[in-house]
Design an enzyme around this catalytic site. Sequence first.
Site, short mmCIF file in Angstrom:
data_model
loop_
_atom_site.label_atom_id
_atom_site.label_comp_id
_atom_site.label_asym_id
_atom_site.label_seq_id
_atom_site.Cartn_x
_atom_site.Cartn_y
_atom_site.Cartn_z
N HIS A 154 0.83 -1.22 0.00
CA HIS A 154 0.00 0.00 0.00
C HIS A 154 0.86 1.27 0.00
CE1 HIS A 154 -3.38 -2.64 1.36
NE2 HIS A 154 -2.40 -3.22 2.01
N SER A 275 14.46 21.02 -16.76
CA SER A 275 13.28 21.85 -16.97
C SER A 275 13.71 23.12 -17.70
CB SER A 275 12.67 22.20 -15.61
OG SER A 275 11.91 23.40 -15.72
N LYS A 281 16.10 21.37 -11.76
CA LYS A 281 15.37 20.12 -11.96
C LYS A 281 16.15 19.06 -12.72
CE LYS A 281 11.07 19.88 -11.74
NZ LYS A 281 10.30 19.01 -10.87
N GLU A 288 9.03 8.12 -17.00
CA GLU A 288 7.67 8.65 -17.20
C GLU A 288 7.17 8.31 -18.60
OE1 GLU A 288 7.77 12.84 -16.19
OE2 GLU A 288 9.08 12.38 -14.53
#
Length: 460
Positions: A154, A275, A281, A288
């Site tokens: 979980h 970024s 970043k 992804e």
Amino acid sequence: MLWGGRFESLPTEAMRRLNDSFAFDRRLYATDIEASIAYARALARIGLIACEELLQITAGLEQVRAEFDAGTFRAQPDDEDIHTAIERRLAELIGPLAGKLHTGRSRNDQVTTDLRLYLLDEMDALKPRLAELQLTLIEKAEASLDIIMPGYTHLQPAQPVLFSHWLMSYFWKFQRDQQRLAQIASRVAVLPLGAGALAGHPFGLDRRALAVELGFSAVAENSMDAVSDRDYAVEFLAWAALLQVHLSNLAEDLIVWASHEFGFVEIAEAYSSGSSLMPQKKNPDSLELIRGKTGRVIGHLTGLLITLKALPSTYNKDLQEDKEATFDVIDTLHLELPVITGVIRTLKVNAARMAEALDDALLATDLCDYLVRKGVPFRQSHYWVGQVVRRAAQQGVSLRELPLVEYQAVHPAFADDLTTVLDFQRSVAARDTEGGTAPSALRAQIERARELMIQTNSNH
Ligand code: ARG
């Protein structure tokens, strides 16, 4: 045009654009030519074309193949699909004799023969790419045997596990994907050619010989089924969808662990992007993208199933939809597999951060097991340890900081050997039954994985 005889007018431009598949099925050129050469030989064997004609047809087809290989093939506006294009070019090269090649054949049995051949080749090409990923997981697992991390259920801290155990958990998913791929191949390798448009071959074609020549292991038993069957494409897409889900899960775990808050792993720069706005970043774009591709792969599976759902018997042009779905999924997997393999290979594992995240609460189950060893039934020990956890929380201390008297106030079976249990190494080492997270069990697991890889890569 292959079918112009009964027509008085030509299709409109819009109709051509809807109908034409050459832009995407041109990639079947090599398999189409391979199948046509074998088919021409089969026609020669039953006397439908002479030996000299066979030589001319074969030479012509090889020249067409050479033109495609060299990128010099010149498509014409009437080339509606790869089959039409090749036959048109063959006729330019060898004249009307080219018209004998299609005797007894329909594009209906031709196209599905091509797609099967193509798919078999691509499945063969995907197999080593997946194996490479599996091998990388094994190697990483071997190199990380001393790293303990919190295991999650979980996404909540559960029990300590070896980082290698997590790595190997994906090995087995991919191993099942390998098995499934091999099982599907036996149903892809069935020859439709000789089915004609739907009713079969009228000239006694030796389909068995043709199957052997093209590397198929069986002949489709029913010509009506043969031209309509796309089960093999669905099975391939379903296989890919499940593999894709596994890749997505793997990506997701790493994305979470690469976050600033976890900091368990670092994705190499080569697989990250920055970024355009925020200079600090470093984003795990590779992962992804892989997670993101899952939508399109599952989409292709459902798309083809829906295309097939309400079709009347045998060939319908709807079936032309099979190819873009299949090709896109093949391309997607070829893109992703080397990337995810590279991500794992270059992954920096932050063992110190993982160790910091090892909260004593992860050992609560070990405390239950401790009481069990002292004769307390598990269900009760679960309750008593719950009380211990509660006391520790109330006092704002960890399980290791909680004094023994507090333990004994909950249950008299707690004694000063308790401290040996409150140890992450020990907790992990205790799970040494086959399949468990103990280093000894993991070494055995890795050994079995290696053996399996040798087997799956040799029996082909
Ligand atoms: N391009 C077609 C396809 O992909 C080839 C078969 C066409 N057959 C036909 N009867 N129109 O399915």
